[in-house]
Scaffold this active site. Structure first.
Site, PDB file in Angstrom:
ATOM      1  N   GLU A 212     -30.566  89.827  66.562  1.00 18.51           N
ATOM      2  CA  GLU A 212     -30.082  91.109  66.986  1.00 18.51           C
ATOM      3  C   GLU A 212     -30.245  91.295  68.675  1.00 18.51           C
ATOM      4  OE1 GLU A 212     -30.005  93.363  63.242  1.00 18.51           O
ATOM      5  OE2 GLU A 212     -31.601  93.365  64.252  1.00 18.51           O
ATOM      6  N   GLU A 407     -26.435  88.721  57.486  1.00 16.71           N
ATOM      7  CA  GLU A 407     -27.918  89.845  56.962  1.00 16.71           C
ATOM      8  C   GLU A 407     -26.809  90.989  56.222  1.00 16.71           C
ATOM      9  OE1 GLU A 407     -30.726  92.023  59.355  1.00 16.71           O
ATOM     10  OE2 GLU A 407     -31.804  89.840  60.338  1.00 16.71           O
TER      11      GLU A 407
END
Length: 511
Positions: A212, A407
């Site tokens: 991220e 995820e």
């Protein structure tokens, strides 16, 4: 927790031509599995020659509203000093114990193998290999640990998907160099990358550079090792973007190194897929949603296309942000873009030009305008399987590179019943509709997707709130928010359901 019933339609029985279809299943070779991060699962924080990490000093705030993300994740220099003064404290610093994968990895990977995992996303913790980040030589005990983990994965036919950096810079880099703001850290990271690629070249094919990467805007400490009070008189937003530039260069160099050392390897970027809908059809709300989406895409745009998008450069200019580059940075970024795009997806949100008076909802590192048409999890995250399909289509249309969902999942308050079982039907309901949406994107929208790893496939310490009680796993870990428990592993009801999904490659979803 009651079952979550989500009203959503899928083209599960008929194609667009209206003809009855055979049973649906995912493409051959689809990589089903699960994901964790070293700082949230490993524990063993002061063993094996490991150094201090930023996560070892990330304090839990048990008395703070779980939706107050900023309060949970703001860190000062004084906070670091306090944490280091109490190395014995594993209650308020729960990532020090985490799920104790460090001592349970054989048992855990055996359970992953029992579920039929094809892939396991994990981290090689930088601070286990180079405890201070700037060490001359790697820590052999740390290297041997990951050798053992990969060998255990191979025993069960599980392909590792390794994240090189996942919220865990060595703490020394924060205190000595001010984290990724320092240009010197690029060289330290590439040394780490060259070391692990060389050591594990025969054991790891799939890699991610920075988890991220966009998240440095929202939590600069864990992603970039940045503490605002260490930059007096500086524009902290400019500090963050300077650090991100160094990560972009480092990511490109890591891709280069990996390809050179491991022929046939694939290196991906990883972004937080924040999906925004206009709250209304007012043009102002539509524009606001577009701007919010661009504020996320700008980071993956940079890693996929190898250059800063024009709209981000305009933002720098308009806000007076000056990024210092060295000669050759632009050429490096352009020459070594990523091979695939991975992302996290948990929820969607709305955007409004004027949000005053509108309800808000928590999400993955954000708080945004609440969608009145969606249900929410125990932690207030809105559940939107159709948003996953929309996200996949948007990303694939934008980048034309394979996707990897690394995820996704439901954080919930699981209950261990007196008979020793965990009935998490609500998690099964969540996955069922998300998997169907994922297959719709693949079959009907033509999206190329390499695989799927559910987040926290075994219960781990939550990143956002540092809680164990926010459970995502198919495997229950007997440990509470304060680190108390036996750490016994117990398969949940969803464990057996996911095993069947993998066995049938998704065909059972349509029985």
């Amino acid at each position: 927790m009651p079952s979550i019933i989500i009203e959503v339609s899928f083209q599960a029985e008929y194609d667009y031509g209206g003809n009855a279809m055979a049973k649906r299943r995912f493409p051959e070779g689809f990589l089903w599995g699960g994901a964790t991060a070293a700082n949230q699962v490993e524990g063993g924080w002061n063993e094996g020659g490991k150094g201090w990490s930023v996560s070892d000093c990330a304090r839990a705030h048990f008395d703070t509203d779980v939706t107050n993300y900023k309060a949970h994740n703001t860190v000062t220099t004084a906070d670091i000093e306090e944490a280091m003064a109490h190395p014995e404290d594993e209650v308020y610093y729960p990532k020090r114990h985490a799920s104790d994968f460090y001592h349970h990895y054989k048992e855990d990977i055996k359970l992953f193998g029992e579920m039929g995992f094809k892939v396991y996303r994990m981290t090689i913790a930088w601070y286990r290999i180079f405890p201070n980040g700037d060490d001359e030589t790697p820590n052999e005990e740390g290297m041997a640990f990951y050798d053992a983990v990969f060998d255990e994965c191979r025993k069960y036919g599980i392909e590792p998907l390794v994240t090189m950096s996942h919220y865990e810079p060595p703490l020394n880099l924060v205190l000595k160099y001010n984290g990724w703001y320092s240009r010197e850290v690029i060289g330290m990271f590439t040394k780490f990358v060259e070391t692990i690629c060389t050591r594990y070249k025969d054991k790891v094919k799939y890699w991610l550079t920075f988890n991220e990467v966009d998240s440095m805007i929202r939590h600069p400490y864990t992603t970039g090792g940045l503490i605002e009070d260490r930059f007096p008189g500086k524009n902290f937003e400019e500090v963050i973007f300077q650090a991100m530039h160094h990560q972009f260069v480092a990511s490109a160099l890591a891709t280069k190194i990996c390809h050179e050392i491991i022929p046939g390897s694939m290196v991906g970027c990883m972004l937080t897929k924040l999906t925004y809908y206009p709250y209304t059809c007012k043009p102002e709300d539509v524009l606001e949603a577009q701007q919010m989406m661009r504020s996320t895409y700008c980071y993956s745009d940079t890693q996929v296309f190898g250059e800063y998008p024009a709209y981000l450069l305009s933002r720098f200019k308009n806000k007076g942000i000056n990024i210092v580059k060295e000669t050759g940075d632009d050429e490096i970024m352009k020459a070594y873009p990523v091979d695939f795009v991975s992302f996290s997806y948990y929820m969607s949100s709305c955007a409004a030009h004027n949000p005053d008076g509108l309800d808000t909802a928590a999400g993955n590192t954000i708080t945004a305008v609440k969608n009145p048409h969606l249900k929410s999890s125990d932690w207030g995250w809105q559940i939107d399987p159709t948003g996953l399909r929309i996200s996949m289509v948007d990303l694939y249309d934008r980048y034309r590179k394979p996707l990897f969902i690394v995820e996704n999942g439901l954080g919930a308050k699981d209950v261990l019943k007196e008979d020793g079982t965990i009935d998490d039907q609500y998690r099964i309901d969540y996955f069922d509709v998300h998997f169907k949406a994922m297959l719709d994107a693949i079959e009907y929208d033509g999206v190329e997707c390499l695989g799927y790893t559910s987040w926290g496939c075994i219960d781990i310490v939550s990143e956002s709130t540092k809680q164990m009680s926010k459970r995502y796993g198919f495997i229950y870990v007997d440990c509470d928010d304060y680190g108390k428990g036996t750490y016994k592993r117990i398969p949940k009801k969803s464990f057996h359901w996911y095993k069947k999904v993998i066995e049938t490659n998704g065909e059972c979803l349509f029985e």
